[in-house]
Design a protein around this motif. Structure first.
Motif, PDB file in Angstrom:
ATOM      1  N   ALA A 203     -19.993   3.329 -14.273  1.00 35.19           N
ATOM      2  CA  ALA A 203     -19.630   4.151 -15.351  1.00 35.19           C
ATOM      3  C   ALA A 203     -18.242   4.662 -15.343  1.00 35.19           C
ATOM      4  N   SER A 204     -17.779   4.716 -13.977  1.00 34.82           N
ATOM      5  CA  SER A 204     -16.368   5.459 -13.621  1.00 34.82           C
ATOM      6  C   SER A 204     -15.834   4.637 -12.445  1.00 34.82           C
ATOM      7  N   PRO A 205     -15.413   3.522 -12.483  1.00 30.00           N
ATOM      8  CA  PRO A 205     -14.709   2.851 -11.323  1.00 30.00           C
ATOM      9  C   PRO A 205     -13.623   3.816 -10.595  1.00 30.00           C
ATOM     10  N   ARG A 206     -14.075   3.627  -9.285  1.00 37.15           N
ATOM     11  CA  ARG A 206     -12.967   4.153  -8.316  1.00 37.15           C
ATOM     12  C   ARG A 206     -12.211   3.115  -7.426  1.00 37.15           C
ATOM     13  N   ILE A 207     -10.981   3.080  -8.015  1.00 38.22           N
ATOM     14  CA  ILE A 207      -9.970   1.917  -7.330  1.00 38.22           C
ATOM     15  C   ILE A 207      -9.191   2.625  -6.361  1.00 38.22           C
ATOM     16  N   LEU A 208      -8.878   1.934  -5.177  1.00 40.02           N
ATOM     17  CA  LEU A 208      -8.107   2.209  -3.936  1.00 40.02           C
ATOM     18  C   LEU A 208      -6.930   1.219  -4.023  1.00 40.02           C
ATOM     19  N   VAL A 209      -5.779   1.677  -3.981  1.00 41.64           N
ATOM     20  CA  VAL A 209      -4.530   0.692  -4.226  1.00 41.64           C
ATOM     21  C   VAL A 209      -3.905   0.814  -2.795  1.00 41.64           C
ATOM     22  N   THR A 210      -3.483  -0.303  -2.177  1.00 44.51           N
ATOM     23  CA  THR A 210      -2.675  -0.629  -1.026  1.00 44.51           C
ATOM     24  C   THR A 210      -1.305  -0.420  -1.322  1.00 44.51           C
ATOM     25  N   GLY A 211      -0.494   0.008  -0.279  1.00 44.29           N
ATOM     26  CA  GLY A 211       0.897  -0.468  -0.281  1.00 44.29           C
ATOM     27  C   GLY A 211       1.394  -1.725  -0.012  1.00 44.29           C
ATOM     28  N   LEU A 212       2.684  -1.927  -0.082  1.00 42.58           N
ATOM     29  CA  LEU A 212       2.920  -3.466  -0.046  1.00 42.58           C
ATOM     30  C   LEU A 212       3.536  -3.612   1.532  1.00 42.58           C
ATOM     31  N   ASN A 213       4.433  -2.844   1.941  1.00 42.37           N
ATOM     32  CA  ASN A 213       4.913  -2.601   3.337  1.00 42.37           C
ATOM     33  C   ASN A 213       4.242  -2.183   4.421  1.00 42.37           C
ATOM     34  N   PRO A 214       4.356  -2.341   5.514  1.00 45.45           N
ATOM     35  CA  PRO A 214       3.595  -1.649   6.791  1.00 45.45           C
ATOM     36  C   PRO A 214       3.605  -0.382   6.632  1.00 45.45           C
ATOM     37  N   HIS A 215       2.554   0.590   6.879  1.00 41.75           N
ATOM     38  CA  HIS A 215       2.334   1.722   6.512  1.00 41.75           C
ATOM     39  C   HIS A 215       2.618   2.407   5.410  1.00 41.75           C
ATOM     40  N   ALA A 216       2.381   1.539   4.350  1.00 43.42           N
ATOM     41  CA  ALA A 216       2.771   1.884   2.919  1.00 43.42           C
ATOM     42  C   ALA A 216       4.152   2.262   2.786  1.00 43.42           C
ATOM     43  N   GLY A 217       5.156   1.608   3.627  1.00 47.97           N
ATOM     44  CA  GLY A 217       6.435   2.123   3.363  1.00 47.97           C
ATOM     45  C   GLY A 217       7.109   2.950   4.356  1.00 47.97           C
ATOM     46  N   GLU A 218       6.133   3.865   4.913  1.00 45.11           N
ATOM     47  CA  GLU A 218       6.608   5.024   6.038  1.00 45.11           C
ATOM     48  C   GLU A 218       7.672   5.805   5.475  1.00 45.11           C
ATOM     49  N   SER A 219       7.383   6.292   4.320  1.00 41.62           N
ATOM     50  CA  SER A 219       8.135   7.340   3.125  1.00 41.62           C
ATOM     51  C   SER A 219       9.314   6.624   2.848  1.00 41.62           C
ATOM     52  N   GLY A 220       9.430   5.443   2.876  1.00 40.63           N
ATOM     53  CA  GLY A 220      10.783   4.689   2.487  1.00 40.63           C
ATOM     54  C   GLY A 220      11.459   4.126   3.491  1.00 40.63           C
ATOM     55  N   TYR A 221      11.122   4.230   4.773  1.00 40.14           N
ATOM     56  CA  TYR A 221      11.913   3.874   5.979  1.00 40.14           C
ATOM     57  C   TYR A 221      11.631   2.362   6.048  1.00 40.14           C
ATOM     58  N   LEU A 222      10.413   1.726   5.702  1.00 35.67           N
ATOM     59  CA  LEU A 222      10.076   0.449   5.620  1.00 35.67           C
ATOM     60  C   LEU A 222       9.928  -0.268   4.424  1.00 35.67           C
ATOM     61  N   GLY A 223      10.574   0.205   3.574  1.00 41.08           N
ATOM     62  CA  GLY A 223      10.561  -0.253   2.069  1.00 41.08           C
ATOM     63  C   GLY A 223      10.194   0.964   1.023  1.00 41.08           C
ATOM     64  N   ARG A 224      10.684   0.480  -0.208  1.00 45.36           N
ATOM     65  CA  ARG A 224      10.832   1.345  -1.152  1.00 45.36           C
ATOM     66  C   ARG A 224       9.765   1.207  -2.355  1.00 45.36           C
ATOM     67  N   GLU A 225       9.086  -0.089  -2.405  1.00 42.28           N
ATOM     68  CA  GLU A 225       8.139  -0.278  -3.100  1.00 42.28           C
ATOM     69  C   GLU A 225       7.035   0.629  -3.707  1.00 42.28           C
TER      70      GLU A 225
END
Length: 346
Positions: A203-225
């Motif tokens: 009825a109401s799907p819950r979707i979790l989304v990963t980052g692309l870079n290690p540690h989800a980019g580490e606040s931009g230090y490992l990538g800005r995607e």
């Protein structure tokens, strides 16, 4: 007074690469479970008749399963091989045979002959060796159905299903960042949301989304995607009514305490999420193509050429794919019945 009519759905099964395990897996699956399926579904199996008879024998299955007449719960539609196939030995000459089965299944699903397609594994490399550019079932189905965007989702079966969808599919890793954009990710999240509602009755799907870079980019230090593409896409999808959250670091997201609160995880590339899923559910996992105008499921494994003709391959994933196709197709048929297209009024 209106009374619903039970209508068996019609499933078409392609037997895949003739040198692989597909032909014998289909025979094994029907030998084990067919009697449980016949009330809910009828089947058309596509493949070379003699090949399927021989592979059934090699797998220890009574080949009489393929000798049923028209109108029986299982009908074999003979698709002749281009050249005779030896188990475990690839031959590019049979690439057209593989694609002709797939084309027939797609055409039948589009014109309403079939309610769902189940595909056995194919060997992408040998199709490309034949001169046909082929990246996979998912992309081929999208092209043949005229669908601009589809989503590849693998789903573990059982009491606690684990679903992983892909933002990009069969793509070189060096090309993944350039393939990600806000519009594309929003479209992907919307497709996941819509099909989980319509096809899986969530009825109401819950979707979790990963980052692309290690540690989800580490606040931009490992990538800005994550900052420039993924997070804006999640926010836009949420604004349209999709229940999505992220981006999260992929290395810690696949933990029961997080997955317990999710119906699907969207990962950015093929090998970011599928190794985890297959480690946890291999043999009971299936592949579902979301976003198509038709239902399509498949196995979670390849052609296993080293096992072809031995009867030792496990048909568990194919059984799960068939049973999921029956459930998804039945949901669609039930929806049509509710709308009055398949009811018996008294």
């Amino acid at each position: 007074m209106s009374k619903s009519v039970t209508i068996p759905v019609h499933i078409v099964i392609t037997t895949g690469e003739p040198a692989g395990i597909g032909p014998e897996l289909v025979a094994q699956a029907f030998a084990r479970r067919a009697s449980l399926w016949y009330r809910a579904a009828h089947f058309t199996v596509l493949g070379d008749r003699q090949l399927l008879i021989d592979r059934a024998k090699q797998a220890g299955v009574d080949p009489a399963i393929w000798l049923m007449e028209t109108g029986a719960p299982v009908v074999l539609r003979d698709v002749p091989l281009s050249v005779w196939s030896i188990a475990g030995v690839l031959d590019a000459a049979n690439s057209r045979y593989v694609l002709s089965m797939l084309d027939s299944a797609i055409e039948g699903a589009l014109d309403g002959t079939f309610d769902a397609i189940v595909t056995s594994p194919i060997q992408k490399s040998i199709i490309n060796d034949s001169g046909v550019l082929f990246t996979g079932h998912t992309e081929y189905l999208a092209k043949r159905t005229g669908t601009s965007r589809v989503v590849m989702m693998l789903s573990g079966t059982g009491n606690r299903p684990m679903r992983v969808a892909l933002a990009t599919t069969h793509l070189s890793l060096r090309n993944v960042p350039d393939a990600l954009n806000i519009d594309g990710l929003v479209d992907t999240l919307v497709i996941i949301d819509q099909d989980l509602r319509a096809r899986f009755c969530i009825a109401s799907p819950r979707i979790l989304v990963t980052g692309l870079n290690p540690h989800a980019g580490e606040s931009g230090y490992l990538g800005r995607e994550e900052i420039e593409v993924i997070k804006p896409a999640v926010l836009r999808a949420c604004a349209s009514g999709v229940h999505a959250r992220g981006p999260y670091p992929a290395d810690t997201l696949f933990h029961p305490r997080y997955l317990h609160d999710a119906d699907c995880v969207l990962v950015m590339y093929h090998d970011q999420g599928l190794p985890v899923l297959k480690f946890a559910t291999f043999g009971e996992c299936i592949n579902v193509t979301l976003g198509l105008p038709i239902v399509r499921t498949s196995v979670d494994h390849g052609t296993a050429l080293n096992l072809a003709g031995t009867g030792r391959a496990d048909c568990g994933s194919l059984i799960a794919a068939i049973e999921t196709a029956i459930a998804m197709a039945s949901t669609a048929v039930d929806g049509a019945m509710i709308r009055g297209t398949a009811s018996d009024s008294k």
